[in-house]
Scaffold this motif. Sequence first.
Motif, mmCIF file in Angstrom:
data_model
loop_
_atom_site.group_PDB
_atom_site.id
_atom_site.type_symbol
_atom_site.label_atom_id
_atom_site.label_comp_id
_atom_site.label_asym_id
_atom_site.label_seq_id
_atom_site.Cartn_x
_atom_site.Cartn_y
_atom_site.Cartn_z
ATOM 1 N N LYS A 55 18.403 30.592 20.410
ATOM 2 C CA LYS A 55 17.489 30.169 19.353
ATOM 3 C C LYS A 55 16.660 31.346 18.848
ATOM 4 O O LYS A 55 16.378 31.447 17.649
ATOM 5 N N THR A 79 18.983 33.310 16.404
ATOM 6 C CA THR A 79 19.292 32.551 15.192
ATOM 7 C C THR A 79 18.035 32.388 14.334
ATOM 8 O O THR A 79 18.104 32.464 13.114
ATOM 9 N N SER A 80 16.888 32.189 14.976
ATOM 10 C CA SER A 80 15.630 32.097 14.233
ATOM 11 C C SER A 80 15.295 33.425 13.567
ATOM 12 O O SER A 80 14.799 33.450 12.441
ATOM 13 N N LYS A 130 17.257 33.683 10.382
ATOM 14 C CA LYS A 130 16.723 32.805 9.339
ATOM 15 C C LYS A 130 15.406 33.332 8.776
ATOM 16 O O LYS A 130 15.173 33.258 7.574
ATOM 17 N N GLU A 131 14.545 33.855 9.642
ATOM 18 C CA GLU A 131 13.243 34.358 9.202
ATOM 19 C C GLU A 131 13.360 35.591 8.317
ATOM 20 O O GLU A 131 12.448 35.875 7.545
ATOM 21 N N GLY A 149 18.378 35.421 6.259
ATOM 22 C CA GLY A 149 19.773 35.105 6.548
ATOM 23 C C GLY A 149 20.006 33.613 6.633
ATOM 24 O O GLY A 149 19.074 32.808 6.628
ATOM 25 N N GLU A 150 21.273 33.251 6.713
ATOM 26 C CA GLU A 150 21.655 31.845 6.824
ATOM 27 C C GLU A 150 22.759 31.737 7.867
ATOM 28 O O GLU A 150 23.743 32.473 7.817
ATOM 29 N N ILE A 151 22.586 30.824 8.813
ATOM 30 C CA ILE A 151 23.574 30.620 9.877
ATOM 31 C C ILE A 151 24.722 29.785 9.314
ATOM 32 O O ILE A 151 24.511 28.700 8.786
ATOM 33 N N PHE A 192 27.047 34.483 10.317
ATOM 34 C CA PHE A 192 25.923 34.320 9.413
ATOM 35 C C PHE A 192 26.084 35.164 8.162
ATOM 36 O O PHE A 192 26.897 36.082 8.121
ATOM 37 N N ALA A 218 23.665 37.438 5.489
ATOM 38 C CA ALA A 218 22.344 38.056 5.482
ATOM 39 C C ALA A 218 22.351 39.291 4.599
ATOM 40 O O ALA A 218 23.412 39.862 4.320
#
Length: 119
Positions: free
Chosen positions: A24, A27-28, A31-32, A35-37, A65, A67
């Motif tokens: 997590k 992956t977080s 995203k922060e 990027g996109e999973i 991902f 990014a």
Amino acid sequence: MQNYEMMLIFTPVLADDEFKAAQKKFTSFIKENGGEIVHENAWGLKSLAYPIQKKTTGLYFVVEFTAPTDLNAKMEIQLNRDESVMRHMVTHLDKFAVAYNNRKRNAPAKAEVKEETVS
């Protein structure tokens, strides 16, 4: 936005909840930072091809991902700082690799082969 695949090998001494927290965390981070999973897959405990830090097994985690390109440098710093990560590899995916991953992910389960009985 570029397509990437990242494989992480975590130390095998992590508990299950620590392994999930480490997944997590990265992956977080993706995203922060814009990027996109696309897909993530925890392979779990696997044998290593050669010992790393005197360990013969590791917890594998693969994430695909999209990014911006500047994310890789930031993520490299985070991966090197984290002591639970034994090895990591980020691969840039071209359009053929992305198409292959989509086909592989969305393929129907293999049909069971019926055995014919000989009379």
